[in-house]
Design a protein around this motif. Structure first.
Motif, PDB file in Angstrom:
ATOM      1  N   UNK A 196      22.772 -67.350 -60.504  1.00  0.00           N
ATOM      2  CA  UNK A 196      23.023 -66.087 -59.797  1.00  0.00           C
ATOM      3  C   UNK A 196      21.724 -65.491 -59.277  1.00  0.00           C
ATOM      4  N   UNK A 197      20.716 -65.531 -60.125  1.00  0.00           N
ATOM      5  CA  UNK A 197      19.420 -64.969 -59.739  1.00  0.00           C
ATOM      6  C   UNK A 197      18.854 -65.725 -58.528  1.00  0.00           C
ATOM      7  N   UNK A 242      20.542 -67.378 -56.296  1.00  0.00           N
ATOM      8  CA  UNK A 242      21.362 -67.045 -55.122  1.00  0.00           C
ATOM      9  C   UNK A 242      20.906 -65.743 -54.477  1.00  0.00           C
ATOM     10  N   UNK A 243      20.709 -64.730 -55.330  1.00  0.00           N
ATOM     11  CA  UNK A 243      20.292 -63.428 -54.814  1.00  0.00           C
ATOM     12  C   UNK A 243      18.908 -63.540 -54.168  1.00  0.00           C
ATOM     13  N   UNK A 244      18.036 -64.263 -54.840  1.00  0.00           N
ATOM     14  CA  UNK A 244      16.675 -64.396 -54.313  1.00  0.00           C
ATOM     15  C   UNK A 244      16.665 -65.120 -52.968  1.00  0.00           C
ATOM     16  N   UNK A 296      19.060 -65.340 -50.812  1.00  0.00           N
ATOM     17  CA  UNK A 296      19.634 -64.472 -49.791  1.00  0.00           C
ATOM     18  C   UNK A 296      18.580 -63.464 -49.301  1.00  0.00           C
ATOM     19  N   UNK A 297      17.818 -62.962 -50.244  1.00  0.00           N
ATOM     20  CA  UNK A 297      16.760 -62.011 -49.908  1.00  0.00           C
ATOM     21  C   UNK A 297      15.732 -62.679 -48.993  1.00  0.00           C
TER      22      UNK A 297
END
Lengths: 460, 633
Positions: free
Chosen positions: B614-615, B617-619, B621-622
């Motif tokens: 999850x981390x 994925x978020x990174x 995307x950022x």
């Protein structure tokens, strides 16, 4: 993975009047349609286009069982927090109602949200500012850490043992089937389906009893197992009553959890204490038995937290010392009670004697209860209980895993009865195995291969 | 100095099952290819068991065939017995296994290599890799000759610094007394490649004339032989088959072994390599499964041109005299004459985590590898890796994207993903339980799954691909027909059902519903299916399977859809995961080392948790949005 429709309790679990259950994902509207009825018993959204950003009044039902009167807010994506279709159910609050609604939503098609999943989706769907990425990452990490710790902490030892026993047995059967598929000239499956049938029936029985207990709240304990000890008349009962009487406490009656004592489940600010009240242990002339040392010992062995009450109006005597010796390395808090009644034993004096945190209280005057609650937070949640809904959703997730396990096992029985080939059995057995592992956070990894090689002799 | 210098497109090192596929693929794709072997006589040699296929390995051979490899065709021409394993079980685990005539197998493969355009065979030991700026330039041989190439494929099998052991005897040779290759390991290490030391073993070969077969159970081949290759006409291969024989060890065998354990190099600690748990020596079996009072022993012919018999189930590294006693204690082998001793072999291989899923080294551009060199075991596992490594070496030269099969497409995909992603400390063997979507990855539909890729790569013909496309259409059409055609409770229907012990109909039902009944299938319903079109058996077989197991298959299809989403989320290469805030240290280390190509691959690394994913994925995307913003400015 991203397509699942997820649900969780969105508000902190508190006794405040309202609680919100949030459902997000493609099936959010489908799910609410199935459980939301009018007073007349008709479905609210039957044959009706769901409008966006509208609040509707009605009742949540699990089939014919009424759960709660609620307000439902329906919102179409992308104009929502997560960017997906979202439903928020405003219910009457209270732990049990919120949990029950969450379970119903899950029963009708949603999945329990993973730690930090709402925020993750909001971010990935472009609903959050770039600058918020790190806070989302922190949220995922901290709630995950919390969930991971809690998924184990909240499982009683008996359940853990039972789970790993069923799990090991299931794995053994899979390994046998797979060995026979791998080396059919060596291992025969000729009479196996009927043997397996009997075993699966037992697995189902065990899974069922775990599930029933999950419903009773007996097994997924969802709280800190707490024992109050102290010499007679030190104020154990009044302390318990004081806690129950706190206006922010949520008291759940779980009478009969154990035969001879009463367990009170009290929730403060998202922290749940399951308090075993040893006050009910019978009196005898023998002092040792009077304070219930033997019994207490038993409870203390299992306890997550021991509350040791000391009388401020008396001295730190032999009895206190004996109890102190029993605390050993357990997480304990020493409560110096009756400080309102002319103190002859000071905080400093007690602190000299014990290695544990000592707090001055008065059960009668309700003094020091805040300090006590903060200390519990400190001890168990490092001072942070920001993600308290995790406690509840962890329980719901675990229950969901049991349900999935049960369904997979039932599928094995069906496959056996339909005369399906043996290789199909192991597919569903593997699902059951995986689900049980999810409860305790164990991933499958190389388990099967290891079991095959260690238990079955293969090869040229 | 007068040294040879030649230029090729591709150098293949090793001519075993991996090397042959790699070289053939490259040459057939038009690249000038040279294949090195320490002995031309050992091309496609089978130094251990005399068979191809078996559970899940049969799947690999079919997949190799569907992609345009040679193994399936080669065994179809040279087998002496054939058996479809698990026929009574579900279609997903049916597995073809053929006993090979080892010499014929090797000879035919050698001829195929010799007669392939653009392919040069060279007997020489490759000793050095020439690497410049992390990019392969070619290889050097023992004589000092230099062969420049755009790509090099290493398929060195068990030959690197190999030594064979039994009892106190240590021979510094490759399998079968062939010379080992003693220099290449050092060159690899010099170039930063992490090496493992693995071991495996083989049983004795015994003279057929010294065996008393009357004390053994005869094992026949199938009545109707099914070919491996989709291009082989079944009618052409219905041969007279040889038999195998089954006997058992006994308590006497086991006590001989136990009494002499201290003389085994495995137990005395002389052997350092890690052996495979799935292929234990007989002394391993006796120790680890002490409660078993007998073990199976399969006596298998090594070919028609020899009297040697392979003693399956009794590989060993015990001393010669103990081997005699041990074999002689087995019923039927009392007077057995050993032609070749059993032995254990130790060899260097690589930690395959250093490879990309394309089988190219992450740190050495243009260097590919396949087979036992990659830490696998088995001829079939080797062949499929060789094929993929060869295809991708060619595609690299042709500046095309590599072919990467994922876990939902092929057993080959499962095998390679496991090798490059997971930690393993023993030779890797394929098993059906390793394939999470095995109902989709059947041996019967390998052509439907992979012919398109084989055709696009250029290794299978248009004609062959057209047939698969036609098949696919007809299957879909026929499934639709039997789903929509209903049969009523007519007399002839009830009579047929009754004769097949199936419950008579109460109301009209679709043909598909009837096919789903366990006691029925597509074929037996012919008489009540009046408008049934004349279809090829390959088509009706698929119709039957797809309808019968429809529930399970569609469930796995759904799982595959979710799986694909994560596979399609690509991750950057040579990325420093330290830059992602709050990933756990264990995850950072693993991710930095493995450099997964997708979120999917990352999620299968042990030590990387769902929260880590999850981390990431978020990174990502950022980072993506940052990048977009910057470009916009």
């Amino acid at each position: 993975m991203m397509n699942r429709t997820i649900a969780a309790i969105a508000t902190a679990v508190s006794p405040s009047g309202v609680g919100i259950i949030r459902v997000s994902g493609d099936d959010a509207f489908t799910v609410i349609k199935r459980i939301f009825k009018k007073k007349s018993g008709h479905f609210v959204f039957e044959n009706k286009e769901i409008e966006s950003h509208v609040v509707t009044h009605g009742f949540i039902y699990d089939d014919s069982e009424l759960i709660d009167e609620v307000l439902v807010l329906t919102m179409k994506g992308p104009h929502t927090y997560t960017g997906e279709d979202t439903v928020e159910i405003d219910c009457h609050g209270g732990v049990l109602v919120m949990k029950k609604i969450l379970e119903t939503v899950i029963k009708y098609g949603a999945s329990p949200a993973e730690p930090g999943e709402f925020s993750k989706r909001a971010f990935l769907n472009g609903k959050m500012d770039l600058s918020q990425a790190e806070s989302v990452i922190d949220l995922i990490n901290s709630s995950n850490e919390f969930a991971r710790e809690n998924s184990l902490k909240h499982l009683s030892g008996v359940v853990k043992d039972k789970l790993s026993k069923i799990r090991a047995e299931i794995l053994h059967e899979i390994a046998f089937i797979e060995s026979a598929l791998d080396d059919p000239e060596h291992y025969s499956l000729d009479t196996y389906p009927q043997e397996l049938r009997k075993k699966v029936e037992l697995f189902i029985k065990d899974t069922n009893s775990l599930l029933k207990n999950a419903d009773n709240g007996r097994i997924l304990k969802e709280g800190i197992k707490t024992v109050i000890v102290g010499k007679p008349n030190v104020g154990k009962s009044s302390f318990l009553n004081a806690l129950i009487g706190e206006d922010r406490a949520i008291v759940t009656d779980v009478a009969g959890t154990t035969r001879d004592v009463l367990t009170e489940t009290i929730t403060f600010d998202g922290i749940t204490l399951n308090i075993v009240d040893t006050a009910g242990i019978r009196d005898t002339d023998d002092f040792v038995e009077k304070i219930g040392v033997e019994k207490s010992k038993e409870y203390m062995k299992d306890a997550d937290l021991i509350l040791f009450l000391v009388d401020a109006t008396s001295t730190f005597g032999k009895e206190d010392q004996e109890i102190l010796n029993l605390l050993e390395n357990k997480k304990s808090i020493v409560l110096l009670n009756k400080i309102d009644l002319g103190q002859s034993l000071s905080l400093e004096q007690v602190m000299e004697k014990v290695d544990h945190k000592v707090i001055s209280i008065s059960a009668k005057e309700q003094i020091g209860l805040d300090d006590f609650i903060n200390e519990v937070k400190q001890l168990f949640f490092h001072g942070e209980v920001t993600f308290n809904d995790e406690v509840y959703i962890t329980g719901v997730r675990q229950k969901q895993c049991l349900i999935s396990c049960y369904q997979s096992l039932t599928q094995v029985l069906n496959s056996i009865d339909q005369g399906m080939p043996e290789d199909f059995f192991s597919i569903d057995l593997m699902n059951a195995y995986t689900e049980l592992g999810n409860i305790t956070g164990e991933s499958v990894g190389e388990d099967l291969v290891n079991e095959i090689f260690s238990k079955f002799c293969m090869g040229k | 100095m007068n040294v040879i210098e030649e230029q090729y497109d591709v150098v293949v090192v090793g001519a075993g099952h991996a090397g042959c596929e790699a070289a053939l693929a490259c040459a057939r794709l038009g690249l000038e290819t040279i294949i090195f072997t320490v002995s031309v006589e050992s091309i496609a040699m089978m130094p251990c068991n005399p068979n191809i296929g078996g559970s899940s390995k049969g799947h690999l051979v079919k997949e190799v065939d569907a992609l345009g490899g040679e193994m399936g065709i080669n065994i179809d021409h040279t087998f002496i017995q054939s058996k479809m394993l698990n026929k009574s079980k579900g279609p997903a685990v049916h597995s073809l296994r053929a006993q090979a005539d080892k010499n014929e197998y090797s000879k035919r493969m050698r001829q195929t290599l010799e007669n392939t355009e653009h392919l040069t065979i060279r007997q020489a030991e490759v000793t050095d890799l020439i690497v410049e700026k992390s990019s392969i330039q070619g290889v050097k041989t023992l004589s000092g000759a230099t062969y420049y190439a755009k790509a090099v494929v290493l398929c060195t099998g068990t030959y690197l610094k190999s030594r064979c052991l039994y009892g106190e005897v240590i021979e510094h040779t490759g399998p079968n007394g062939l010379r080992s290759a003693n220099y290449l390991s050092d060159s690899l290490k010099k170039n930063g490649v992490e090496m493992y030391r693995f071991k495996t073993g083989t049983p004795a070969r015994i003279d057929k004339n010294s065996i008393d077969f009357s004390k053994m159970e005869e094992q026949f081949g199938d009545e109707r032989i099914v070919p491996f290759s989709f291009t082989t006409n079944p009618d052409d291969i219905q041969i007279d088959q040889e038999s195998c024989w089954l006997t058992y060890t006994n308590e006497q065998t086991h006590s001989i072994i136990r009494e002499n354990l201290d003389r085994s190099p495995m137990f005395s600690g002389v052997i350092e390599g890690t052996g495979p748990r799935y292929c234990p020596s007989i002394e391993d079996k006796v120790v680890r499964f002490a409660d078993k009072n007998r073990h199976q022993v399969f006596i298998e012919p090594e070919g028609n041109g020899t009297n040697e018999m392979y003693i399956g189930g009794m590989s060993s590294s015990l001393p010669e005299d103990v081997q005699y006693d041990m074999y002689h204690s087995v019923p039927g082998l009392e007077h057995a004459k050993i032609v070749r001793n059993a032995y254990a072999i130790e060899y260097d291989c690589i930690n395959p985590n250093q490879l990309l899923p394309s089988l190219e080294f992450k740190n050495i551009h243009g260097l590919f590898s396949g087979g036992q060199f990659n830490g696998s075991s088995g001829y079939e596992e080797a062949a499929c890796q060789g094929l993929i490594a060869g295809i991708n070496a060619s595609r690299m030269i042709q500046k095309k994207d590599p072919i990467i099969l994922d876990r939902s497409q092929a057993y080959i995909g499962v095998l390679i993903d496991d090798l490059v992603t997971k930690e393993s400390h023993e030779p890797y063997r394929m098993m059906t339980s390793r394939a999470e979507y095995r109902l989709i990855l059947r041996q019967d539909n390998a052509d439907l799954r992979l012919s398109k890729i084989g055709y696009e790569v250029g290794l299978i013909s248009k004609e062959r691909y057209d047939w698969v496309c036609y098949k696919e259409k007809e299957i879909a059409k026929e499934i639709e027909r039997v789903t929509s055609v209903t049969v009523g409770a007519k007399k002839e229907v009830q009579a047929l059902l009754e004769s097949l012990n199936s419950t008579p109909l109460k109301t009209a039902t679709s043909l598909a519903e009837l096919i789903r009944r366990p006691e029925l299938n597509y074929d037996v319903l012919k008489s009540i299916d009046v408008n049934r079109p004349e279809l090829h058996p390959e088509i009706t077989e698929q119709v039957n399977i797809l309808i019968k197991y429809d529930g399970y298959i569609s469930r796995q299809m759904k799982q595959v859809k979710d799986f694909k989403k994560l596979e399609n989320k690509k991750l950057p290469q040579n990325f420093d995961y330290n830059t992602i805030p709050s990933l756990r240290i264990e995850a950072i280390q693993k991710l930095n080392q493995l450099q997964p190509i997708s979120i999917g691959q990352a999620s299968r690394i042990s030590g990387v948790s769902p929260a880590d994913i999850s981390v990431i994925l978020v990174y990502m995307e950022q980072a993506y949005r940052n990048n977009k913003d910057n470009k916009g400015e």
